[in-house]
Design an enzyme around this catalytic site. Structure first.
Site, PDB file in Angstrom:
ATOM      1  N   THR A  83       0.839  -1.205   0.000  1.00  0.00           N
ATOM      2  CA  THR A  83       0.000   0.000   0.000  1.00  0.00           C
ATOM      3  C   THR A  83       0.877   1.258   0.000  1.00  0.00           C
ATOM      4  O   THR A  83       0.610   2.206  -0.740  1.00  0.00           O
ATOM      5  CB  THR A  83      -0.937   0.004   1.232  1.00  0.00           C
ATOM      6  OG1 THR A  83      -1.618  -1.252   1.255  1.00  0.00           O
ATOM      7  CG2 THR A  83      -1.952   1.104   1.172  1.00  0.00           C
ATOM      8  N   GLU A 116      -2.481  -3.563  -6.693  1.00  0.00           N
ATOM      9  CA  GLU A 116      -1.962  -4.280  -5.531  1.00  0.00           C
ATOM     10  C   GLU A 116      -2.379  -5.739  -5.656  1.00  0.00           C
ATOM     11  O   GLU A 116      -3.568  -6.055  -5.648  1.00  0.00           O
ATOM     12  CB  GLU A 116      -2.531  -3.658  -4.252  1.00  0.00           C
ATOM     13  CG  GLU A 116      -1.943  -4.243  -2.998  1.00  0.00           C
ATOM     14  CD  GLU A 116      -2.372  -3.473  -1.740  1.00  0.00           C
ATOM     15  OE1 GLU A 116      -3.037  -2.433  -1.869  1.00  0.00           O
ATOM     16  OE2 GLU A 116      -2.031  -3.927  -0.637  1.00  0.00           O
TER      17      GLU A 116
END
Ligand code: DGT
Length: 230
Positions: free
Chosen positions: A34, A103
Site C-alpha cells: 500500500t 496491488e
C-alpha cells in the site's frame, strides 16, 4: 478549426484505446504494498488500484477475512472464492491512463494463498480443485494484462514485527510460521519460478528498509513504471 478539434478528439480516443502498462505489486503480508502504491500517487496519469481488503471485511455486513482467520477449514473456500471475484474485477477494470498499478493479482491469490491452504489441508482437495479450475478457466478465457511485477522482497521476521505493530484485528493470531511459508511461496513463484508461467518480468526491490530509507528504493522502480507515461 473544427477539423482540428475532430482530429485531436480522434487522437485522444485512440490514446485511450491503447492498453495501459500494467504493473502488479506483490510481496508478503506487511511488505508495504500500500505504501508503494501511495508513493506513485504524486504522478499524473497513473491509475492506482489498491487491494479490496475493505470489501473482504464487509460483504453485506459479513467480515469474510475474520471468518477465514477464525475458522479456516470452514471459511477458506468462501473467502478465496470472493478474493478471486474482487481480483478479477480489478484486472478487468479499464484504466483511462497510460499506466495501471495494481496491488496483488489473481496469480498471488492462487500461487501463494490458495497453494498454502491446499498444502496444509485447510482446503479439501475437492475445494482446491474447484478453485484451481476457476483459475485455469479465467486464465485461458479472459485476457489479463501484465507488463511488470514489482516484488517487494522482505524477511519474514521483519514483516512479522510490522504486522504485530499495525495490529489489524483479524491478523493478531497470525504465527511467524505462516509468514515464513508465504515468503517461501512468493520466492518459489517469482524467483525460483516453480510454476509454469510467470505473467511478466519481475523487478525485485528490498522492502526490508524502514520508512525513512524506502523512498530511494521505490525510486529505483520509477523509470520502469513511468517510462510509458512520459
Ligand atoms: P501491505 O500493504 O504490503 O502491508 O499489504 P497487506 O498486508 O495490507 O495486504 P495483503 O494482500 O498482503 O494481505 C491481506 C490479508 O488477506 C492478509 O491478512 C492475508 C489475507 N489473505 C488470505 N488469502 C488471501 C488472498 O488470496 N489474497 C490476498 N491478497 N490476501 C489474502
Amino acid at each position: 478549426l473544427s477539423h482540428l478539434t475532430v482530429a485531436s478528439n480522434i487522437s485522444k480516443m485512440s490514446a485511450n484505446n491503447v492498453k495501459p502498462f500494467t504493473v502488479f505489486v506483490e510481496g508478503n503480508i506487511g511488505s508495504g504494498k500500500t505504501t508503494f502504491l501511495e508513493h506513485f500517487r504524486q504522478f499524473e496519469d497513473i491509475t492506482l488500484l489498491t487491494e479490496p481488503v475493505e470489501m473482504w471485511r464487509d460483504l453485506k455486513g459479513c467480515n469474510l477475512l475474520e471468518l477465514m482467520y477464525k475458522d479456516p477449514e470452514k471459511w477458506a473456500m468462501t473467502f478465496q472464492s470472493y478474493v478471486s471475484l474482487t481480483m478479477l474485477d480489478m484486472h478487468r477494470r479499464p484504466a483511462p491512463t497510460p499506466v495501471k498499478l495494481m496491488e496483488r493479482s489473481l496469480f498471488s491469490a492462487r500461487y501463494c494463498f490458495v497453494e498454502h491452504m491446499m498444502r496444509n489441508n485447510t482446503l479439501h482437495p475437492a475445494q482446491f480443485a474447484v478453485l484451481d479450475e476457476w483459475f485455469r478457466f479465467i486464465q485461458h478465457n479472459i485476457p489479463i494484462d501484465a507488463d511488470l511485477i514489482v516484488y517487494l522482497k522482505t524477511s519474514p521476521s521483519i514483516v512479522y514485527q510490522r504486522i504485530k505493530k499495525r495490529a489489524r484485528s483479524e491478523e493478531q493470531c497470525v504465527p511467524l510460521s505462516y509468514i515464513e511459508e508465504l515468503h517461501r511461496l512468493h520466492e518459489d513463484w517469482l524467483i525460483n519460478r516453480i510454476h509454469a508461467e510467470c505473467p511478466a518480468p519481475v523487478l525485485v526491490l528490498d522492502a526490508d528498509l524502514d520508512l525513512s530509507q524506502i523512498t530511494d528504493e521505490y525510486k529505483r522502480s520509477e523509470h520502469q513504471i513511468l517510462r510509458k507515461a512520459v
